[in-house]
Write an enzyme that holds these catalytic residues in place. Structure first.
Site, PDB file in Angstrom:
ATOM      1  CG  MET A   1      -1.751   1.201   1.446  1.00  0.00           C
ATOM      2  SD  MET A   1      -2.898   1.468   0.054  1.00  0.00           S
ATOM      3  CE  MET A   1      -2.963   3.255   0.053  1.00  0.00           C
TER       4      MET A   1
ATOM      5  CG  HIS B   1       2.011  -0.996  -8.372  1.00  0.00           C
ATOM      6  ND1 HIS B   1       1.209  -1.301  -9.443  1.00  0.00           N
ATOM      7  CD2 HIS B   1       1.183  -0.485  -7.429  1.00  0.00           C
ATOM      8  CE1 HIS B   1      -0.038  -0.993  -9.155  1.00  0.00           C
ATOM      9  NE2 HIS B   1      -0.084  -0.497  -7.922  1.00  0.00           N
ATOM     10  CD  GLU B   2       2.295  -0.329  -3.757  1.00  0.00           C
ATOM     11  OE1 GLU B   2       1.704   0.727  -3.499  1.00  0.00           O
ATOM     12  OE2 GLU B   2       1.721  -1.342  -4.208  1.00  0.00           O
TER      13      GLU B   2
ATOM     14  CD  GLU C   1      -4.055   1.018  -7.615  1.00  0.00           C
ATOM     15  OE1 GLU C   1      -2.974   0.585  -8.035  1.00  0.00           O
ATOM     16  OE2 GLU C   1      -4.223   1.390  -6.443  1.00  0.00           O
TER      17      GLU C   1
END
Ligand SMILES: [Zn+2]
Length: 1033
Positions: free
Chosen positions: A440, A473-474, A496
Site C-alpha cells: 500500500m 508500482h508503489e 492503478e
C-alpha cells in the site's frame, strides 16, 4: 495498492443493477421528513450541496416531472421541498387533489344553455374532462383500489428521506457522498494504542473552512466511540456539541442552529476510543512469533479505500485533501512510524512516550495516512536527498538489502522521469507480518507483505521480479495517486492503471535483466480474459456503495488500465510525447484531484500537430470490453472490420459499439524490427487499406501492444501457420504468443474450430521462448482442468497426452540445477510444474529425489527457486513428506519460500488434509488468514478439493466476509477460484442459488455475475467441443 496474486488468480467484477438500484433501496429506519417536518427545523435555507451533489435524484426528478409539465415555480418548490425534507411528489399531488374535487363536481349539464359564457365553460370542461381521461389513462389501475398502489421503486428516490441517527434524532444528510460545503484544511491526530488490550484512544482536531454557508458538518467515522466533541468558530471559545451518527453510511454530523458562513474557519475536536481492528483494514493489530518463540504484537494501518474513518473521524473521500500532524503514544519498548519523519519524542507522566511527526508538507487524501507501532529494525540509504529505509521484524533484517537498493534506484529513476522531485524527506518501506494486499502506497510509509519486500541472499531472479515489480508500482504511486489523485473511485484506474504501467516501464529501464516485458504481456492477456465477459465494466465506471468501491480494485482498473496506456504510448507518433504529456499532467494537477479527461487533455496539449487524444481514448475508457478485428484480403486490398468481442451475446449488449483502434501490422517482407511496424487507425466499422500484392501474410497487433483480438479468416490463419511451420523466427516471440492467445480466444468465441488451434500449436512445435510456451500451457491446462472436473476422464487423458507429447522433448531437456537466466527460469518453471502436476513420471521422480536430497541435507542445500514450487507440490502428495513440509513451513522465516511450501501443502489430494488446511487458513493460527485466498485457489486446481472448497466457502461465508470485505479483491479471488471450473447445469444452479441467498452479504457482487457467466460459457464451450476433442486430440 498492489493486489498481489493478481496474475495468478484472475479477478472479478458488480452487476449493473446494483449500481442502478443501490441508491434507491429503502432503509428500514428512515423517516420521511414530510411526515415529521417539525422535528427537523434546521433546513430552512438552501444549502448548495443539496443541489450540486444529488445528480442521481435530480436526473430522476426531471424524468418524473416531464409527464407533469413542471414549471419554474414548481421546480423551485421542488428544490425547497427537498431541502425541507419534503417530498415534491406529495406536495404536487396535494396541489392536484385540492383542485380535482372542483373538476369532478362540475356537472356536464352546464352545457345545456348555449351562451358565450357557457361555451367557454363547456370548452373548458371538455378540456378538463379530456385531461381527466388522460390522467386516468396514465394512472396505474391500482390507483383507485382500496389497497392503493404499491410504492414503486421509481418514485422512492423522489422522496428525500433523512435517516434516523443512533440517538433517534434525524440525521441531517441523506447521501452516500459527503456534502462539499465544508473543506478540511488540517488534521491533528493523537493516538494512544494499547497493544495489551487491543484498543486505542484518540483525539482528532480538524480545522475546516466553510465553502458554502451551511448549518451542518457531515463527515465519516466507523466503529469509533466518540466520548466528547467540541466545536470552535473563529476566536469564540470552544463549546461542547452533540454528534449524530448514522451507522449504515459510516457518517457522523454536527448540526448548528446558526448558519456557518462562507469563508469562516472552524474547528471540530473529537475524543474517542475504539478497538484495534482484527481484520486487515483500519488501525489493525497483527502479530508474529519471534525467534525465541514469543508472540509479538504490533499495530499497523490499511486505509485504502474506505477505512481511515475507522481510525479517526475524517472526510474520507479522496478529494478532501488536507495536511496531517500525527502524534502516537507508545510504551518505551515500541517504536512508531508515520508518513513524515519523527519531529520529537516526549516522555509522558503515565510512563508512555509520545512521538510527534512533522506536519505533512503536502495536502494528502485520508486513504494515504499511515502509522505503525512495532519493534521493527531498519536499513537506510540516501537517494538524491531522500532517506530511504526498509523496515522489518528484527529476525528478517538480512532480507532487506535488495529492496533498499531497488527502491533507491527507482526513486532516482522516477525523480528524473517525471521531472518532479519526490516531495518528502524520507521514504520508508515496511514489511508487515500480517497484511492482506501486496502493498500500500501510503505517502512516505509504504507498507508491504513480507513476501513482496523481503528476499534472502540466494533468492531467484523470479522472486526478485516480484519484489522489484511491487516496489516499482508503489513508488510510481507517490506521483500517480499521491501527488495527483483521482477525484473519486470511479477513476481508480488513473491511480492503478498508471502505477501498473509504470511498474513495467521503469523496470525495463533500470533492471532489464528482470525481464518484466514477458510478465506484462501475460498480464495483458489475463486482462482481456476478464474484459471479454459481459459482466466486465468500463475502465471508468460510476461507483457509489462501499462494495462497488471495493470492486474497483480489479483487473480492469489495474491491468486493462495499464494495457491501454501501453497501446496509447506505442501509437503516438512522436517519441517522448507520452512522457511529456504525463509530466504536464502531473505538473498541472500537482496536489489536486483529477478525472480521466484531465489526463487526455494534458496529452492532447503536448501533441504537435494537435491530436485529439480524448477522442481516441474515451472509446477505451468509457466502454467495457474490447474489439475483435477481422482481416480479409483480396489481392492488394485488405478489409479491416471491427465488432465487440462478445463471448456472451445478449440483447442488452450494444453490438454497434466502435473503438478508435490504433492498428499496427507487419508482413512477410519485414516482420521483426520496430521499423517494420506500420500503423493504421480503424475508426469505423469497416475500412480498407492497400498492401503490395506480393505480401504473403499479415500479422496485426505488433508485439500485442494493442488491446484487441484479431481474426485473420481461414486464408489468413493458414498463411501464418504455413509461414511459422517453415520458420518460427519470422515473428517475434511476443507475436507468436499473441497468435496463440488470439486463436484460443477465437475458438472460445466459436469463430475458429479447435482443430485450427491445434494446427497453429503444431506449427510452433519447435518453440522454446517462454512467452508463447507459457501461454500455450496455460490455455491447454485450463481445458484439461475443465475436462477433468467434468469427469470426462477419457478426453482429459487425451488432453494430458497431447500436452506431454507436444512439450515432452522441451520438458525433458530442462536441467534441474541452478539456472541464471530469468527467461530460462520462467520457461523451466512453467514446463516442470505442468509435467509434475500431470504426473509425468520422470518429472515426479526428479522432484522426489531433489526433495529427498533437501531432506537428507537437513534442509541446507538449496532447491533452485524456480523449481521449488514443483518440488514441494510433488512432495506434498506423500504422507510423510506432507508432514515434513508442514514442519518446514512452520519453521521457515523466508516468506517467498514459505508461500511455495504452503501452495505445496494445499495441493495435496488427501481429502482430510484439504479439510485441515482450509480450516487452518480460516482460523489463522498456524497459517495466516491473509493466505486463505491462495489456499482456496490452490485447492480448487486439484481434483480432490474443488468441490470441497465450494462447500467450504458456502458453510463459512459469514466468517469469510468478516475477514475480507464484500467486494474486496480477496473475496473476488475466492468466488472466482471456487466456481470457475464448473461447466454443468447442476453446478450453475447451485452457484446461482447460493449467491442469491446471500442478499446484502454479497449477492450483488460483480464477481458473482462473472462467476455465473463463466460457468455458462464453460458449459457452452464444453458441449460444443466435446465431440471435436475426441476427433482431434
Ligand atoms: Zn496500486
Amino acid at each position: 495498492m498492489d493486489l498481489f496474486d493478481s496474475n495468478a488468480a484472475d479477478r472479478t467484477n458488480l452487476p449493473r443493477n446494483m449500481i442502478e438500484n443501490s441508491m434507491f433501496e429503502e432503509e428500514p429506519d428512515v423517516v420521511d421528513l414530510a411526515k415529521d417536518s417539525n422535528t427537523f427545523p434546521a433546513f430552512s435555507t438552501l444549502d448548495p450541496d443539496e443541489v450540486a451533489f444529488e445528480p442521481r435524484s435530480s436526473r430522476l426528478l426531471v424524468r418524473g416531472l416531464g409527464e407533469n409539465d413542471m414549471d419554474d415555480d414548481e421546480e423551485d418548490c421542488e428544490s425547497s421541498a427537498r431541502l425541507l425534507g419534503m417530498s415534491f411528489m406529495n406536495r404536487s399531488s396535494a396541489h392536484r387533489s385540492s383542485s380535482s374535487p372542483y373538476i369532478r363536481q362540475s356537472p356536464p349539464r352546464t352545457c345545456s344553455r348555449p351562451s358565450a359564457c357557457t361555451m367557454v365553460v363547456c370548452v373548458l370542461v371538455l378540456v378538463i374532462v379530456a385531461s381527466l381521461v388522460m390522467v386516468m389513462y396514465l394512472l396505474p389501475g391500482c390507483t383507485f383500489t382500496r389497497a392503493g398502489c404499491p410504492k414503486s421503486n421509481k418514485t422512492a428516490p423522489l422522496e428525500p428521506v433523512y435517516p434516523n441517527s443512533t440517538n433517534g434524532e434525524l440525521f441531517p444528510w441523506a447521501e452516500l457522498r459527503l456534502p462539499h460545503s465544508i473543506q478540511p484544511l488540517s488534521y491533528e491526530l493523537t493516538l494512544t494504542p494499547d497493544l495489551d488490550n487491543m484498543t486505542f484512544t484518540g483525539r482528532t482536531v480538524i480545522i475546516m473552512s466553510v465553502l458554502h454557508s451551511t448549518k451542518r458538518i457531515v463527515l465519516h467515522a466507523a466503529n469509533l466511540n466518540i466520548t466528547k466533541a467540541m466545536f470552535k468558530l473563529g476566536d469564540v471559545q470552544a463549546r461542547d456539541v452533540t454528534v449524530l451518527e448514522y451507522k449504515p453510511r459510516q457518517q457522523i454530523a454536527v448540526k448548528f442552529s446558526e448558519e456557518l458562513k462562507t469563508g469562516q474557519q472552524c474547528v471540530l475536536i473529537f475524543d474517542y476510543s475504539a478497538n484495534l481492528s482484527h481484520t486487515y483494514d483500519g488501525f489493525y493489530n497483527s502479530s508474529y512469533t519471534d525467534k525465541d518463540g514469543n508472540k509479538r504484537v504490533l499495530a499497523a494501518t490499511q486505509f485504502e479505500p474506505l477505512s481511515a474513518r475507522k481510525a479517526f473521524p475524517c472526510f474520507d473521500e479522496p478529494s478532501f485533501k488536507a495536511t496531517f500532524l500525527i502524534r502516537i503514544e507508545r510504551k518505551p519498548s515500541y517504536t512508531t512510524l508515520s508518513n513524515m519523519p519523527q519531529a520529537k519524542t516526549t516522555p509522558l507522566s503515565n510512563g508512555l512516550m509520545q512521538d510527534e511527526f512533522e506536519k505533512t508538507n503536502v495536502n494528502m487524501s485520508t486513504y494515504l495516512v499511515a502509522f505503525v507501532v512495532a519493534n521493527f529494525t531498519s536499513v537506510s540509504s540516501n537517494a538524491t536527498g531522500t532517506t530511504v529505509s526498509v523496515y522489518s521484524i528484527p529476525e528478517k533484517k538480512e532480507q532487506t538489502g535488495f529492496a533498499l537498493a531497488t527502491a533507491s534506484k527507482l526513486l532516482q529513476f522516477y525523480n528524473r522521469f517525471f521531472e518532479i522531485e519526490y516531495p518528502l524527506k524520507k521514504l520508508d518501506l515496511v514489511a508487515i507480518p500480517d497484511f492482506l494486499a501486496g502493498a500500500m502506497e501510503n505517502w512516505g510509509l509504504i507498507t508491504f507483505r513480507e513476501t513482496t519486500l523481503l528476499l534472502d541472499s540466494n533468492s531467484s531472479n523470479l522472486e526478485k521480479q516480484v519484489v522489484a515489480s511491487v516496489i516499482a508500482h508503489e513508488l510510481a504511486h507517490q506521483w500517480f495517486g499521491n501527488l495527483v489523485t483521482m477525484s473519486w473511485w470511479n477513476d481508480l484506474w488513473l491511480n492503478e492503471g498508471f502505477a501498473t504501467y509504470m511498474e513495467y516501464m521503469s523496470l525495463q529501464e533500470i533492471l532489464p535483466n528482470l525481464d518484466t516485458g514477458n510478465l506484462f504481456l501475460s498480464v495483458r492477456f489475463r486482462a482481456m480474459d476478464k474484459d471479454a465477459l459481459n459482466s466486465s465494466h468500463p475502465v471508468s465506471t460510476e461507483v457509489n456503495t462501499p462494495e462497488q468501491v471495493e470492486e474497483m480494485f480489479d483487473s480492469v482498473s489495474y491491468e486493462k488500465g495499464a494495457s491501454i496506456l501501453l497501446m496509447l504510448n506505442a501509437s503516438l507518433p512522436q517519441e517522448q510525447q507520452f512522457k511529456k504529456g504525463i509530466i504536464r499532467y502531473l505538473t498541472t494537477y500537482s496536489g489536486s484531484n483529477t478525472n480521466t479527461e484531465d489526463l487526455w487533455n494534458s496529452l492532447t496539449l503536448v501533441s504537435t500537430p494537435l491530436q485529439n487524444i480524448s477522442e481516441m481514448m474515451s472509446s477505451w475508457t468509457s466502454q467495457k470490453g474490447f474489439p475483435l478485428v477481422t482481416v480479409s484480403r483480396k489481392g492488394d486490398q485488405v478489409t479491416l472490420s471491427q465488432e465487440p468481442f462478445l463471448l456472451t451475446s445478449d440483447n442488452t449488449t450494444q453490438k454497434s459499439r466502435l473503438w478508435n483502434i490504433p492498428i499496427t501490422y507487419v508482413n512477410d517482407s519485414c516482420s521483426l524490427a520496430l521499423e517494420c511496424r506500420q500503423m493504421y487507425t480503424l475508426k469505423y466499422k469497416t475500412e480498407n487499406l492497400k498492401v503490395p500484392e506480393s505480401v504473403k501474410w499479415l500479422k496485426l497487433n505488433y508485439k500485442n501492444t494493442g488491446f484487441y483480438v484479431v481474426d485473420y479468416g481461414n486464408d489468413g490463419w493458414n498463411a501464418l501457420i504455413e509461414a511459422l511451420s517453415e520458420n518460427i523466427g519470422v515473428l517475434t516471440p511476443e507475436d507468436r504468443a499473441s497468435l496463440i492467445y488470439n486463436i484460443f480466444a477465437l475458438s472460445r468465441l466459436g469463430r475458429v474450430p479447435f482443430q485450427q488451434v491445434l494446427h497453429l500449436l503444431n506449427s510452433m512445435s519447435g518453440e522454446t521462448e517462454p512467452s508463447p510456451v507459457t501461454e500455450a500451457l496455460l490455455q491447454l491446462n485450463s481445458i484439461y482442468r475443465l475436462l477433468d472436473k467434468r469427469q470426462e476422464s477419457g478426453l482429459a487423458a487425451r488432453m494430458k497426452a497431447y500436452i506431454l507429447n507436444h512439450f515432452g522433448s522441451l520438458m525433458k531437456s530442462q536441467s534441474w540445477g541452478e539456472e541464471q537466466s530469468l527467461s530460462k527460469q520462467e520457461l523451466r518453471s512453467a514446463l516442470v510444474s505442468t509435467a509434475c502436476i500431470l504426473n509425468e513420471e520422470s518429472c515426479t521422480a526428479q522432484a522426489k529425489s531433489l526433495f529427498k536430497k533437501y531432506h537428507d541435507s537437513n534442509f541446507t542445500i538449496k532447491i533452485p527457486g524456480d523449481l521449488q514450487q514443483a518440488v514441494f507440490t510433488v512432495a506434498a502428495q506423500s504422507e510423510d513428506d506432507w508432514k515434513t513440509l508442514l514442519d518446514l513451513y512452520t519453521a521457515t522465516t523466508y516468506d517467498a519460500e514459505k508461500r511455495k511450501m504452503l501452495k505445496g501443502l494445499a495441493s495435496t489430494q488427501d481429502p482430510r488434509r484439504i479439510a485441515w488446511i482450509l480450516k487452518a487458513g480460516l482460523n489463522g493460527d498456524i497459517i495466516q488468514t491473509q493466505e486463505l485466498p491462495l489456499i482456496i485457489n490452490t485447492v480448487c486446481n486439484g481434483f480432490a478439493g474443488y468441490l470441497f472448497a465450494w462447500d467450504f466457502i458456502q458453510v463459512n461465508w459469514d466468517r469469510l466476509i468478516e475477514k475480507f470485505p464484500v467486494g474486496s479483491f480477496a473475496i473476488q479471488t475466492i468466488v472466482k477460484s471456487t466456481t470457475s471450473q464448473f461447466s454443468t447445469q447442476a453446478h450453475l444452479d447451485q452457484v446461482q442459488a447460493f449467491f442469491s441467498s446471500l442478499k446484502q452479504r454479497g449477492s450483488q457482487m460483480r464477481s458473482v455475475q462473472e462467476a455465473l457467466e463463466t460457468i455458462r460459457l464453460n458449459k457452452r464451450w464444453m458441449e460444443s467441443n466435446l465431440k471435436s476433442f475426441g476427433k482431434w486430440l
